[in-house]
Scaffold this active site. Structure first.
Site, short mmCIF file in Angstrom:
data_model
loop_
_atom_site.label_atom_id
_atom_site.label_comp_id
_atom_site.label_asym_id
_atom_site.label_seq_id
_atom_site.Cartn_x
_atom_site.Cartn_y
_atom_site.Cartn_z
N ALA A 12 60.62 -7.56 23.19
CA ALA A 12 61.35 -8.23 22.09
C ALA A 12 61.02 -9.71 21.96
CB ALA A 12 62.85 -8.06 22.30
N THR A 81 55.88 -2.36 21.48
CA THR A 81 54.95 -3.48 21.23
C THR A 81 54.53 -4.15 22.53
OG1 THR A 81 56.41 -5.42 21.11
CG2 THR A 81 56.40 -3.99 19.18
N ALA A 82 55.33 -4.00 23.60
CA ALA A 82 55.07 -4.78 24.82
C ALA A 82 53.73 -4.43 25.44
CB ALA A 82 56.20 -4.53 25.84
N SER A 83 52.93 -5.42 25.68
CA SER A 83 51.63 -5.26 26.32
C SER A 83 51.05 -6.66 26.45
CB SER A 83 50.71 -4.41 25.41
OG SER A 83 49.62 -3.89 26.15
N SER A 125 45.86 -1.86 18.17
CA SER A 125 45.11 -3.05 17.75
C SER A 125 43.78 -2.63 17.13
CB SER A 125 44.84 -3.89 19.01
OG SER A 125 43.87 -4.87 18.76
N LYS A 159 43.79 -2.05 25.43
CA LYS A 159 44.43 -1.52 24.22
C LYS A 159 43.88 -0.13 23.87
CE LYS A 159 47.18 -3.26 22.17
NZ LYS A 159 48.63 -3.15 22.45
P1 NDP Z 1 53.02 -11.63 22.72
O1 NDP Z 1 52.27 -12.13 23.91
O2 NDP Z 1 53.75 -12.59 21.90
O3 NDP Z 1 54.01 -10.48 23.16
C1 NDP Z 1 53.72 -9.58 24.19
C2 NDP Z 1 55.02 -8.98 24.66
O4 NDP Z 1 54.75 -8.04 25.70
C3 NDP Z 1 55.97 -10.03 25.25
O5 NDP Z 1 57.26 -9.70 24.85
C4 NDP Z 1 55.80 -9.83 26.74
O6 NDP Z 1 56.93 -10.21 27.49
C5 NDP Z 1 55.61 -8.32 26.79
N1 NDP Z 1 55.05 -7.91 28.07
C6 NDP Z 1 53.83 -8.22 28.57
N2 NDP Z 1 53.70 -7.67 29.79
C7 NDP Z 1 54.85 -7.00 30.05
C8 NDP Z 1 55.35 -6.24 31.15
N3 NDP Z 1 54.62 -6.05 32.27
N4 NDP Z 1 56.59 -5.68 31.06
C9 NDP Z 1 57.35 -5.88 29.95
N5 NDP Z 1 56.94 -6.60 28.88
C10 NDP Z 1 55.71 -7.15 28.94
O7 NDP Z 1 51.95 -10.84 21.87
P2 NDP Z 1 51.99 -10.24 20.39
O8 NDP Z 1 53.34 -10.25 19.82
O9 NDP Z 1 50.90 -10.87 19.66
O10 NDP Z 1 51.55 -8.75 20.72
C11 NDP Z 1 52.44 -7.66 20.63
C12 NDP Z 1 51.60 -6.41 20.59
O11 NDP Z 1 50.72 -6.46 19.49
C13 NDP Z 1 50.72 -6.23 21.84
O12 NDP Z 1 50.69 -4.86 22.14
C14 NDP Z 1 49.34 -6.71 21.36
O13 NDP Z 1 48.31 -6.09 22.07
C15 NDP Z 1 49.39 -6.23 19.90
N6 NDP Z 1 48.48 -6.91 19.00
C16 NDP Z 1 48.56 -8.28 18.78
C17 NDP Z 1 47.71 -8.89 17.89
C18 NDP Z 1 47.75 -10.35 17.60
O14 NDP Z 1 46.81 -10.86 16.96
N7 NDP Z 1 48.80 -11.08 17.97
C19 NDP Z 1 46.67 -8.11 17.18
C20 NDP Z 1 46.69 -6.69 17.46
C21 NDP Z 1 47.56 -6.14 18.33
P3 NDP Z 1 57.08 -11.71 28.08
O15 NDP Z 1 57.55 -12.56 26.91
O16 NDP Z 1 58.10 -11.57 29.13
O17 NDP Z 1 55.74 -12.13 28.60
#
Ligand code: NDP
Length: 348
Positions: A12, A81-83, A125, A159
């Site tokens: 989130a 979405t988390a990754s 992605s 991904k």
């Molecule tokens: P962010 O880095 O803003 O968000 C990533 C989220 O994943 C954060 O909430 C993070 O939590 C959470 N997360 C990471 N590792 C873990 C874990 N081990 N356990 C629980 N939560 C975890 O990235 P985006 O919003 O940009 O990306 C969201 C999704 O969209 C991802 O899957 C990304 O691959 C995909 N994506 C993004 C693009 C972009 O250009 N931004 C393009 C294409 C796909 P925390 O805040 O605690 O680190």
């Protein structure tokens, strides 16, 4: 389609997820978001309109099996979405692949345990579609990245493996819920969170002198609010099926820089030297070896190639229309200034 059951959003706190949550709340949904830290650490979510009445934040980690069981229980829809989205990591396996793939398994297993789940909307992605532009073709949802590995663009690899795992799981276990996947390109736009996302950082770096010259590079671009809407339409559109390439427009670095210059940002350290010709591309490939490993590899794989993407499926099936990427770029810059990621008054 408002359901009285909560809609779960994993990760989130993220750039994309926070916009999904904002839009869900705006539309009247009950939202359960998962975060890694204490819920009170996320005032930007808790203060969203409607959050006090309809947003619940719960702690969970992708690498803790079973930690989502109770959270997902009773929901009808889950947005996963988390990754991790980072480049230049120390250990690609533990920093990227494990949370992406094991996290996907964890979420799917939790969905299997909850009879209420109707659909999982999975944020994949463009990197699961291809890891390199190909000037001779237009990419669609039918394409899969078969090139990445732990040594070659490991984020792309994480991904791809995660999305493959999601589809394989559905084939193997034939759950009662279905899977719809959104494959966004580089996501830009205003951020609800104070942190600078990896994708907006590319625009910040272009404006901050990190790129010494204009290269023959193209990016597929899309606004974060359109990506959020795409996710929600993927939930609400019963007939939605398969993967959706989520891109508004591809833009060449030369056009992007020229546009920023002509939009009042000429005082920032935008690259001036144009090395986007053939000789420049050769030079860039040589110079890329002086960059951090993953950045250098990205340059070598992408420079000198045109990226063409087909967004007709998402426009047709989800009736999604995209904002102008140029307007998004301007809003992105103003937003980065607002959050302090870019100086209000550049030095030169
Ligand atoms: P962010 O880095 O803003 O968000 C990533 C989220 O994943 C954060 O909430 C993070 O939590 C959470 N997360 C990471 N590792 C873990 C874990 N081990 N356990 C629980 N939560 C975890 O990235 P985006 O919003 O940009 O990306 C969201 C999704 O969209 C991802 O899957 C990304 O691959 C995909 N994506 C993004 C693009 C972009 O250009 N931004 C393009 C294409 C796909 P925390 O805040 O605690 O680190």
């Amino acid at each position: 389609m408002i359901t009285n059951k909560p809609v779960c959003v994993t990760g989130a706190s993220g750039f994309i997820a926070s916009h999904i949550i904002r839009e869900l709340l705006e539309q009247g949904y009950l939202v359960r978001g998962t975060v890694r830290k204490e819920p009170k650490s996320y005032p930007f979510l808790l203060e969203l309109p409607g959050a006090a009445e309809r947003l619940e934040l719960v702690q969970a980690d992708l690498l803790t099996a079973g930690s989502y069981d109770q959270i997902i229980k009773g929901c009808e829809y889950v947005f996963h979405t988390a990754s991790p989205y980072k480049v230049n990591v120390k250990n690609p396996q533990t920093d990227l692949v494990d949370p992406a793939v094991l996290g996907t398994e964890t979420i799917l297993e939790s969905c299997m345990k909850s009879i209420s789940i109707k659909r999982l909307i999975f944020t994949s992605s463009i990197t699961a579609i291809t890891d390199e532009p190909d000037s001779s073709k237009t990419f669609t949802e039918k394409d899969w990245n078969t090139m990445s590995s732990l040594d070659r663009q490991p984020y792309h690899y994480s991904k791809t493996l995660a999305e493959r795992e999601a589809w394989d799981f559905i084939m193997r276990k034939k759950p009662t819920f279905d899977l719809v996947v959104i494959n966004p390109v580089l996501v830009i736009g205003p951020s609800l969170t104070p942190s600078l996302n990896t994708s907006n950082q590319i625009i910040r770096d272009i404006m901050n002198g990190v790129y010494p010259c204009i290269m023959d590079l193209n990016w597929g671009l899309v606004d974060v609010r359109d990506v959020a809407t795409a996710h929600i339409l993927a939930m609400e559109t019963e007939a939605a099926k398969g993967r959706y390439l989520c891109t508004a427009e591809s833009m060449h670095m030369r056009d992007l820089v020229a546009f920023l210059k002509s939009s009042g940002f000429e005082k920032y350290s935008l690259p001036k030297l144009d090395l986007s010709g053939k000789a420049g591309t050769v030079l860039m490939k040589i110079l890329s070896f002086s960059q951090p490993k993953d950045t250098g590899m990205y340059i070598r794989i992408n420079v000198g190639r045109t990226l063409r993407l087909d967004n007709s499926k998402i426009r047709r099936d989800l009736a999604l229309s995209f904002r102008s990427v140029r307007e998004s770029l301007i809003e992105t810059v103003h937003d980065m200034v607002k959050w302090g990621h870019l100086p209000r008054k550049p030095a030169n």
